[in-house]
Write a protein that holds these residues in place. Structure first.
Motif, PDB file in Angstrom:
ATOM      1  N   MET A 169       0.864  -1.177   0.000  1.00 51.61           N
ATOM      2  CA  MET A 169       0.000   0.000   0.000  1.00 51.61           C
ATOM      3  C   MET A 169       0.901   1.228   0.000  1.00 51.61           C
ATOM      4  O   MET A 169       1.909   1.261   0.706  1.00 51.61           O
ATOM      5  CB  MET A 169      -0.873   0.009   1.241  1.00 51.61           C
ATOM      6  CG  MET A 169      -1.807   1.170   1.308  1.00 51.61           C
ATOM      7  SD  MET A 169      -2.792   1.061   2.807  1.00 51.61           S
ATOM      8  CE  MET A 169      -3.427   2.707   2.847  1.00 51.61           C
ATOM      9  N   SER A 170       0.563   2.223  -0.800  1.00 54.78           N
ATOM     10  CA  SER A 170       1.379   3.432  -0.841  1.00 54.78           C
ATOM     11  C   SER A 170       0.528   4.667  -0.570  1.00 54.78           C
ATOM     12  O   SER A 170      -0.635   4.739  -0.976  1.00 54.78           O
ATOM     13  CB  SER A 170       2.095   3.557  -2.185  1.00 54.78           C
ATOM     14  OG  SER A 170       1.176   3.776  -3.217  1.00 54.78           O
ATOM     15  N   LEU A 171       1.128   5.617   0.125  1.00 52.79           N
ATOM     16  CA  LEU A 171       0.525   6.919   0.396  1.00 52.79           C
ATOM     17  C   LEU A 171       1.412   7.973  -0.246  1.00 52.79           C
ATOM     18  O   LEU A 171       2.635   7.918  -0.121  1.00 52.79           O
ATOM     19  CB  LEU A 171       0.421   7.158   1.900  1.00 52.79           C
ATOM     20  CG  LEU A 171      -0.358   6.124   2.696  1.00 52.79           C
ATOM     21  CD1 LEU A 171      -0.231   6.407   4.188  1.00 52.79           C
ATOM     22  CD2 LEU A 171      -1.819   6.123   2.279  1.00 52.79           C
ATOM     23  N   ARG A 172       0.802   8.927  -0.940  1.00 50.27           N
ATOM     24  CA  ARG A 172       1.551   9.972  -1.634  1.00 50.27           C
ATOM     25  C   ARG A 172       1.012  11.349  -1.300  1.00 50.27           C
ATOM     26  O   ARG A 172      -0.184  11.530  -1.164  1.00 50.27           O
ATOM     27  CB  ARG A 172       1.396   9.787  -3.145  1.00 50.27           C
ATOM     28  CG  ARG A 172       2.491   9.050  -3.781  1.00 50.27           C
ATOM     29  CD  ARG A 172       2.234   8.873  -5.281  1.00 50.27           C
ATOM     30  NE  ARG A 172       2.241   7.448  -5.546  1.00 50.27           N
ATOM     31  CZ  ARG A 172       1.191   6.702  -5.739  1.00 50.27           C
ATOM     32  NH1 ARG A 172       0.000   7.213  -5.742  1.00 50.27           N
ATOM     33  NH2 ARG A 172       1.318   5.418  -5.936  1.00 50.27           N
ATOM     34  N   GLY A 173       1.911  12.294  -1.241  1.00 55.08           N
ATOM     35  CA  GLY A 173       1.522  13.693  -1.061  1.00 55.08           C
ATOM     36  C   GLY A 173       2.563  14.571  -1.714  1.00 55.08           C
ATOM     37  O   GLY A 173       3.741  14.196  -1.779  1.00 55.08           O
ATOM     38  N   GLY A 174       2.148  15.729  -2.212  1.00 45.16           N
ATOM     39  CA  GLY A 174       3.126  16.580  -2.876  1.00 45.16           C
ATOM     40  C   GLY A 174       2.621  17.974  -3.146  1.00 45.16           C
ATOM     41  O   GLY A 174       1.561  18.391  -2.665  1.00 45.16           O
ATOM     42  N   ILE A 175       3.392  18.678  -3.933  1.00 45.42           N
ATOM     43  CA  ILE A 175       3.048  20.040  -4.349  1.00 45.42           C
ATOM     44  C   ILE A 175       3.271  20.137  -5.846  1.00 45.42           C
ATOM     45  O   ILE A 175       4.218  19.555  -6.381  1.00 45.42           O
ATOM     46  CB  ILE A 175       3.868  21.090  -3.567  1.00 45.42           C
ATOM     47  CG1 ILE A 175       3.392  22.491  -3.913  1.00 45.42           C
ATOM     48  CG2 ILE A 175       5.359  20.919  -3.795  1.00 45.42           C
ATOM     49  CD1 ILE A 175       3.899  23.553  -2.972  1.00 45.42           C
ATOM     50  N   GLY A 176       2.369  20.844  -6.506  1.00 48.90           N
ATOM     51  CA  GLY A 176       2.444  20.913  -7.955  1.00 48.90           C
ATOM     52  C   GLY A 176       2.101  22.282  -8.500  1.00 48.90           C
ATOM     53  O   GLY A 176       1.887  23.246  -7.757  1.00 48.90           O
ATOM     54  N   PHE A 177       2.004  22.344  -9.809  1.00 49.27           N
ATOM     55  CA  PHE A 177       1.774  23.569 -10.552  1.00 49.27           C
ATOM     56  C   PHE A 177       0.412  23.514 -11.235  1.00 49.27           C
ATOM     57  O   PHE A 177       0.056  22.502 -11.826  1.00 49.27           O
ATOM     58  CB  PHE A 177       2.885  23.729 -11.597  1.00 49.27           C
ATOM     59  CG  PHE A 177       2.633  24.823 -12.582  1.00 49.27           C
ATOM     60  CD1 PHE A 177       2.805  26.148 -12.227  1.00 49.27           C
ATOM     61  CD2 PHE A 177       2.219  24.525 -13.870  1.00 49.27           C
ATOM     62  CE1 PHE A 177       2.572  27.151 -13.141  1.00 49.27           C
ATOM     63  CE2 PHE A 177       1.977  25.520 -14.792  1.00 49.27           C
ATOM     64  CZ  PHE A 177       2.157  26.845 -14.429  1.00 49.27           C
ATOM     65  N   LEU A 178      -0.329  24.612 -11.149  1.00 52.90           N
ATOM     66  CA  LEU A 178      -1.582  24.755 -11.875  1.00 52.90           C
ATOM     67  C   LEU A 178      -1.434  25.920 -12.848  1.00 52.90           C
ATOM     68  O   LEU A 178      -0.945  26.984 -12.462  1.00 52.90           O
ATOM     69  CB  LEU A 178      -2.742  25.077 -10.925  1.00 52.90           C
ATOM     70  CG  LEU A 178      -3.298  23.944 -10.095  1.00 52.90           C
ATOM     71  CD1 LEU A 178      -4.325  24.468  -9.104  1.00 52.90           C
ATOM     72  CD2 LEU A 178      -3.948  22.909 -10.987  1.00 52.90           C
ATOM     73  N   PRO A 179      -1.833  25.742 -14.091  1.00 52.35           N
ATOM     74  CA  PRO A 179      -1.701  26.847 -15.046  1.00 52.35           C
ATOM     75  C   PRO A 179      -2.700  27.952 -14.746  1.00 52.35           C
ATOM     76  O   PRO A 179      -3.765  27.717 -14.174  1.00 52.35           O
ATOM     77  CB  PRO A 179      -2.002  26.184 -16.390  1.00 52.35           C
ATOM     78  CG  PRO A 179      -2.928  25.072 -16.031  1.00 52.35           C
ATOM     79  CD  PRO A 179      -2.475  24.579 -14.681  1.00 52.35           C
ATOM     80  N   GLY A 180      -2.356  29.148 -15.117  1.00 50.78           N
ATOM     81  CA  GLY A 180      -3.286  30.269 -14.993  1.00 50.78           C
ATOM     82  C   GLY A 180      -4.230  30.270 -16.168  1.00 50.78           C
ATOM     83  O   GLY A 180      -4.154  29.462 -17.077  1.00 50.78           O
ATOM     84  N   GLY A 181      -5.130  31.193 -16.152  1.00 54.45           N
ATOM     85  CA  GLY A 181      -6.038  31.318 -17.284  1.00 54.45           C
ATOM     86  C   GLY A 181      -7.472  31.305 -16.841  1.00 54.45           C
ATOM     87  O   GLY A 181      -7.809  30.849 -15.765  1.00 54.45           O
ATOM     88  N   GLY A 182      -8.283  31.863 -17.665  1.00 51.96           N
ATOM     89  CA  GLY A 182      -9.707  31.889 -17.380  1.00 51.96           C
ATOM     90  C   GLY A 182     -10.073  33.020 -16.436  1.00 51.96           C
ATOM     91  O   GLY A 182      -9.246  33.607 -15.758  1.00 51.96           O
ATOM     92  N   ILE A 183     -11.311  33.326 -16.407  1.00 53.22           N
ATOM     93  CA  ILE A 183     -11.850  34.369 -15.539  1.00 53.22           C
ATOM     94  C   ILE A 183     -12.669  33.670 -14.465  1.00 53.22           C
ATOM     95  O   ILE A 183     -13.499  32.822 -14.757  1.00 53.22           O
ATOM     96  CB  ILE A 183     -12.755  35.336 -16.334  1.00 53.22           C
ATOM     97  CG1 ILE A 183     -12.005  35.933 -17.530  1.00 53.22           C
ATOM     98  CG2 ILE A 183     -13.323  36.405 -15.434  1.00 53.22           C
ATOM     99  CD1 ILE A 183     -10.953  36.939 -17.177  1.00 53.22           C
ATOM    100  N   ASN A 184     -12.444  34.016 -13.202  1.00 50.91           N
ATOM    101  CA  ASN A 184     -13.209  33.381 -12.138  1.00 50.91           C
ATOM    102  C   ASN A 184     -14.553  34.076 -11.957  1.00 50.91           C
ATOM    103  O   ASN A 184     -14.904  34.995 -12.706  1.00 50.91           O
ATOM    104  CB  ASN A 184     -12.398  33.335 -10.836  1.00 50.91           C
ATOM    105  CG  ASN A 184     -12.181  34.698 -10.219  1.00 50.91           C
ATOM    106  OD1 ASN A 184     -12.660  35.714 -10.715  1.00 50.91           O
ATOM    107  ND2 ASN A 184     -11.447  34.724  -9.127  1.00 50.91           N
TER     108      ASN A 184
END
Length: 171
Positions: free
Chosen positions: A37-52
């Motif tokens: 069994m494996s557990l994973r956690g991390g940090i990543g990148f999300l692209p910008g774009g779009g209007i909220n």
């Protein structure tokens, strides 16, 4: 029993549970004879774009993927070692061994943008994982490559995604 045993690893993941790219830490809390069994956690990148919803343009953001998977051995390493010893009369296993695992599990990613906009992604993980052990002193190392399909639910809709990961054991 599989040979590519390790307890923790660092991996780079593209797409999959990280919408674009992430660096993850993997920990194996439970290891059985032919699975783990494996557990994973991390940090990543999300692209910008779009209007909220406030008509403000999103800049690039950060993602925080977490997942839990169950991996089970697909190739029969014991049979290969038995054949190697009996047929070729070699008593020691090779210094480099490759094993293939099936992988299934669940994942979740929280995404945050600088303007305060947030995203939530839920995943089902189904994939294949190949692990190669380099049993060379002083410490054996395991390098692995994962390829998976990750159907996801995000922002009220289902998407079919996929991804790849490359990692190396650190302990």
């Amino acid at each position: 029993m599989y040979r590519t045993r390790y307890q923790s690893a660092i991996m780079v993941e593209a797409f999959a549970t990280s919408p674009i790219l992430s660096v993850n830490y993997e920990y194996l809390p439970v290891r059985w004879r032919t699975s783990f069994m494996s557990l994973r956690g991390g940090i990543g990148f999300l692209p910008g774009g779009g209007i909220n919803k406030f008509n403000v343009n999103n800049g690039a953001g950060a993602s925080f993927p977490v997942s839990a998977t169950y991996d089970f051995l697909l190739n029969n390493l014991r049979k290969r070692v038995f054949n190697r010893v009996n047929v070729k009369c070699k008593s020691a296993p090779s210094r480099i061994a490759s094993e293939i695992f099936g992988e299934t599990g669940l994942g979740y990613t929280f995404g945050a943008y600088p303007n305060g906009d947030t995203r939530h992604y839920s995943y089902f993980i189904l994939g294949v994982r190949q692990q190669v052990v380099f049993d060379i002193p002083p410490h054996p190392r395991v390098i692995f490559l994962r390829a998976n399909v990750t159907p996801s639910y995000a922002v009220g809709k289902f998407e079919l995604r996929g991804g790849v990961s490359l990692g190396i054991s650190i302990q």
